[in-house]
Design an enzyme around this catalytic site. Structure first.
Site, mmCIF file in Angstrom:
data_model
loop_
_atom_site.group_PDB
_atom_site.id
_atom_site.type_symbol
_atom_site.label_atom_id
_atom_site.label_comp_id
_atom_site.label_asym_id
_atom_site.label_seq_id
_atom_site.Cartn_x
_atom_site.Cartn_y
_atom_site.Cartn_z
ATOM 1 N N CYS A 1 44.062 -41.232 82.318
ATOM 2 C CA CYS A 1 45.160 -41.504 83.246
ATOM 3 C C CYS A 1 44.945 -42.874 83.862
ATOM 4 O O CYS A 1 43.810 -43.270 84.099
ATOM 5 C CB CYS A 1 45.165 -40.479 84.384
ATOM 6 S SG CYS A 1 45.347 -38.790 83.843
ATOM 7 N N ILE B 1 38.587 -35.298 71.319
ATOM 8 C CA ILE B 1 39.161 -36.471 71.949
ATOM 9 C C ILE B 1 40.572 -36.181 72.487
ATOM 10 O O ILE B 1 41.214 -35.232 72.041
ATOM 11 C CB ILE B 1 39.280 -37.669 70.945
ATOM 12 C CG1 ILE B 1 40.163 -37.289 69.760
ATOM 13 C CG2 ILE B 1 37.909 -38.102 70.496
ATOM 14 C CD1 ILE B 1 40.486 -38.459 68.813
HETATM 15 C C1 LIG Z 1 52.477 -32.627 73.802
HETATM 16 C C2 LIG Z 1 51.049 -32.870 74.197
HETATM 17 C C3 LIG Z 1 50.689 -32.838 75.534
HETATM 18 C C4 LIG Z 1 49.379 -33.067 75.920
HETATM 19 N N1 LIG Z 1 49.056 -32.992 77.240
HETATM 20 C C5 LIG Z 1 47.757 -33.169 77.622
HETATM 21 C C6 LIG Z 1 47.367 -33.024 78.983
HETATM 22 O O1 LIG Z 1 48.174 -32.716 79.857
HETATM 23 N N2 LIG Z 1 46.065 -33.231 79.299
HETATM 24 C C7 LIG Z 1 45.120 -33.539 78.366
HETATM 25 O O2 LIG Z 1 43.953 -33.686 78.709
HETATM 26 N N3 LIG Z 1 45.456 -33.649 77.066
HETATM 27 C C8 LIG Z 1 46.745 -33.479 76.676
HETATM 28 N N4 LIG Z 1 47.075 -33.578 75.339
HETATM 29 C C9 LIG Z 1 46.022 -33.904 74.364
HETATM 30 C C10 LIG Z 1 45.465 -32.662 73.693
HETATM 31 O O3 LIG Z 1 44.869 -31.788 74.628
HETATM 32 C C11 LIG Z 1 44.439 -33.026 72.614
HETATM 33 O O4 LIG Z 1 43.354 -33.692 73.217
HETATM 34 C C12 LIG Z 1 44.992 -33.920 71.537
HETATM 35 O O5 LIG Z 1 46.339 -33.619 71.275
HETATM 36 C C13 LIG Z 1 44.216 -33.822 70.221
HETATM 37 O O6 LIG Z 1 44.199 -32.518 69.704
HETATM 38 P P1 LIG Z 1 45.271 -31.963 68.629
HETATM 39 O O7 LIG Z 1 45.345 -32.957 67.533
HETATM 40 O O8 LIG Z 1 44.753 -30.625 68.208
HETATM 41 O O9 LIG Z 1 46.568 -31.850 69.355
HETATM 42 C C14 LIG Z 1 48.396 -33.344 74.940
HETATM 43 C C15 LIG Z 1 48.758 -33.375 73.598
HETATM 44 C C16 LIG Z 1 50.065 -33.136 73.207
HETATM 45 C C17 LIG Z 1 50.407 -33.161 71.757
#
Ligand SMILES: Cc1cc2nc3c(=O)[nH]c(=O)nc-3n(C[C@H](O)[C@H](O)[C@H](O)COP(=O)(O)O)c2cc1C
Ligand SMILES: Cc1cc2nc3c(=O)[nH]c(=O)nc-3n(C[C@H](O)[C@H](O)[C@H](O)COP(=O)(O)OP(=O)(O)OC[C@H]3O[C@@H](n4cnc5c(N)ncnc54)[C@H](O)[C@@H]3O)c2cc1C
Ligand code: FES
Lengths: 296, 348
Positions: free
Chosen positions: B149, B212
């Site tokens: 952030c 990550i």
């Molecule tokens: C729509 C969306 C919203 C997300 N919101 C957050 C969040 O509020 N806080 C956070 O730490 N990560 C957030 N992420 C990141 C995910 O927690 C994760 O770290 C990242 O998407 C990689 O994992 P993945 O490929 O399995 O989605 C968000 C990801 C997506 C796709």
């Protein structure tokens, strides 16, 4: 496997369904799928989220389609039908499916249309494939003794969907095409005021592109009719976990919130959606940024 | 809410075909019966997934990052699909800590669902206040600190990109949180040296690391010839980022073999989760794949159990960091990034 008890209790179903048929209808494709309990739960305005591209494909996000028709019984058990236009990669992939192919579907999703308690006069307005949910809706309204008039519009004749069905169910059917290939030349909102006057409509149900919905909601309001609009905002999950599909909507308390169109909608009261503020976060919205912005 | 019927991968009868592998996982000192968690922002506050899986059986629900105040997020369009992934710019839309504590967290804890609370802020003070609000709340499995952030006190520089800002936030949260509740620092891979940031977080008191977060990306619409997202840039997630994520887990585990890692980034199948475990993750989060398959978290766990059994592992713990054990450390090619420091043997 699935027991009768859990099935009766379930409200949303994820199932690997089978393509029963895929046919062309003008500019659209109509796909019939085995429904595994979805038909029994479906109400008009509900939608289906379909996984496209296979378990290892590059398309991750679900594609959402209004449920066009359901049958609870038959040779295949329950079936659920959708109508779709090929727009991008996912819908192109869907159009290449064959009978007996498997598709992972989730449904029924969303908040359906509310039906009036009394036998009122209803006008159903749809643009393009937006007519898909209107036929089930018309049937249920007519069962309640409502008068049903239908207005269908599209850019050109082949992009109208369900004209014959609409003729069968509607007290009157009005068509509008932008190129004048059939019906009135123009948009649904050009013909809608006349229909509302003629039918003394109490409720307008609308489904179609957002600019059309915005215009329909305004026309309905000007005529003192209640309106219910099924919005179409880009969706990634369809089940309420990603927060991509939000629209600014005014609540009962007068406060605007960014609501998820997949779980709080897709059907909203037309007088509650901030149509002119779509694609923005209105400054008076609950939680609107006062200063800097965070990351996702 | 009532449970959905999932006709192609039944949840209930899984016991019979679940291989005999001990899947219990340790995340920052907390033992979870299952190593697969949701990812923050990809499961809302859990409720919406209830129809699709048994939330009490999964590792934990990691909540959408909560901030102090309610937040409307960014304008739409908020997402763009990309090859094997997606770009999102939600802007941390959420109810704020008060409503979260009044409604969302109790919904989880009353049902016996393990809850990892993700928090986000725009200043060290905001993170501190969030941790203080959580300090006396019962039933929190862990706190995940989303430090991807912008820091309003440092011209919007992202905390996770600076080891010192990372340490300031993580240290403040650790000091303000209940001693028994693990604090996980969630790292970004958009940094020059992720090991330096990881070390800084651990030195500041992090009990574990989550990695990550999404990678910064941008998609241009070739019809409108403008960026697709209203927020211009967005976070890239999904299988497209998996090799980057696995690399990060591998490097951090090599440098800090005793620090538990919650690995994530593109996990869609059990074998993807296994990659993270072998690279050094003690548990994993499944994020974007949930959009594709709402029951993915439970399915990945089953597939992971099978994959471990097939490779002769009796427990998940035995497999953690296995990829380092016969560690090949190639000489750096000219022009290639330097390899990570040699692994210490992370034997259990
Ligand atoms: C729509 C969306 C919203 C997300 N919101 C957050 C969040 O509020 N806080 C956070 O730490 N990560 C957030 N992420 C990141 C995910 O927690 C994760 O770290 C990242 O998407 C990689 O994992 P993945 O490929 O399995 O989605 C968000 C990801 C997506 C796709
Ligand atoms: C509630 C609802 C009901 C719908 N009903 C129908 C219908 O009955 N028939 C029909 O043809 N279309 C319908 N749509 C639109 C349909 O979902 C999109 O045309 C389709 O998702 C586009 O996918 P694609 O692979 O062709 O495009 P791509 O551009 O490849 O899609 C990429 C991503 O963006 C999302 N997306 C893109 N455009 C839209 C859109 N207009 N609405 C929602 N998501 C979008 C997709 O779901 C996908 O996640 C409906 C949309 C919603 C929200
Ligand atoms: S589409 Fe994911 S929350 Fe609506």
């Amino acid at each position: 496997m699935t027991t009768a008890a859990t099935r009766a209790a379930a409200r949303v179903i994820q199932t690997r369904s089978e393509v029963i048929s895929l046919r062309r209808a003008g500019a659209y494709h109509v796909m019939s799928l085995t429904g595994a309990g979805i038909p029994e739960l479906t109400r008009p305005g509900h939608f289906l989220a379909v996984a496209c591209g296979g378990d290892d494909g590059a398309l991750l996000l679900r594609r959402t389609f209004s449920i066009y028709d359901v049958a609870s019984r038959g040779v295949y058990g329950g079936t659920v039908d959708i109508v779709f236009a090929v727009q991008g990669k996912g819908t192109r992939w869907l159009a290449e499916r064959h009978r007996h192919d498997a598709l992972d579907i989730v449904g029924p999703l969303g908040k359906p249309f509310s039906l009036p308690r009394h036998p009122v006069s209803c006008v159903l307005v749809a643009g393009g494939y937006g007519s898909a949910p209107m036929f089930m809706l018309a049937d249920q309204l007519r069962e309640r003794g409502c008068r049903v008039d239908v207005v269908l519009g599209a850019s050109t004749e082949e992009k109208l969907f369900g004209v014959l069905d609409a003729k069968r169910i509607a007290a009157t059917l009005t068509l509008a095409t932008e190129d004048g290939s059939v019906g009135e030349r123009g948009r649904v909102t050009d013909v809608l005021p006349g229909v509302l006057d003629r039918t003394d409509a109490d409720v307008v149900y609308a489904c179609g592109p957002m600019p059309m919905l915005a215009a329909v909601a305004k026309v309905a309001q000007a005529h003192g009719a209640h309106s219910q609009c099924a919005v179409e905002e880009a969706m990634a999950c369809g089940i309420g976990v990603c927060m991509t599909c939000v629209v600014p909507v005014v609540g009962d308390d007068g406060v605007t919130r960014m609501l998820r169109s997949c779980t709080d909608g897709p059907v909203f009261r037309g007088d509650r959606v901030r149509w002119d503020d779509l694609g923005t976060v209105p400054a008076d919205c609950y939680g609107a940024p006062a200063t800097g912005d965070g990351s996702a | 809410m009532t449970r959905a019927v999932i006709t192609h991968h039944p949840q209930r009868s899984a016991a019979a075909d679940r291989p005999d592998v001990d899947l219990s996982a340790s995340v920052g000192g907390r033992v979870l019966p299952d190593p697969v968690l949701t990812a923050s922002g990809c499961a809302a506050f859990g409720r919406e997934l209830e129809p699709f899986l048994d939330l009490t059986a999964i590792g934990a629900v990691v909540t959408k990052s909560v901030m102090l105040a309610p937040r409307a997020g960014r304008p739409t369009p908020r997402m763009a699909e990309t090859p094997s992934g997606m770009l999102n710019s939600i802007g941390l839309q959420g109810p704020g800590i008060d409503a979260f504590l009044a409604e969302d967290l109790p919904w989880l804890t009353e049902r016996g669902i393990r809850a990892v609370v993700s928090i986000a802020g725009s200043s060290v003070d905001e993170y501190t206040k969030l941790a203080q609000r959580l300090r006396h709340v019962e039933g929190i499995t862990a706190i995940e600190v989303n430090i991807s952030c912008p820091n309003v006190e440092s011209r919007g520089e992202v905390f996770a990109c600076d080891p010192d800002a990372t340490a300031a936030v993580v240290g403040a949260v650790r000091r303000s949180s209940a001693p028994g509740v693990p604090v996980l620092a969630k790292l970004s891979a958009d940094v020059t040296d992720i090991v330096a940031v990881a070390r800084s977080a651990v030195d500041a008191g992090a009990d574990g690391l989550a990695l990550i977060n999404t990678l910064l990306g941008l998609v241009v619409d070739t019809d409108t010839m403008r960026p697709v997202l209203a927020g211009v840039t967005g976070g890239l997630s999904g299988p497209a980022i998996r090799p980057v994520a696995v690399r990060c887990v591998y490097q951090v585990h090599a440098a800090l073999p005793d620090v538990p890692i919650l690995g994530m980034g593109g996990i869609r199948h059990g074998l993807d989760a296994l990659e993270f475990v072998l690279a050094g993750a003690s548990a994993v989060s499944v994020g974007t794949a949930t959009f594709n398959d709402p029951s993915a978290v439970a399915r990945v766990s089953r597939e992971l159990a099978r994959a471990l059994a097939d490779r002769g592992f009796g427990s998940l713990r035995e497999a953690v960091g296995h990829a380092h054990r016969h560690g090949r450390q190639p000489d750096p090619e000219p022009g290639e990034p330097a390899p990570p420091p040699p692994a210490e043997d992370p034997a259990p």
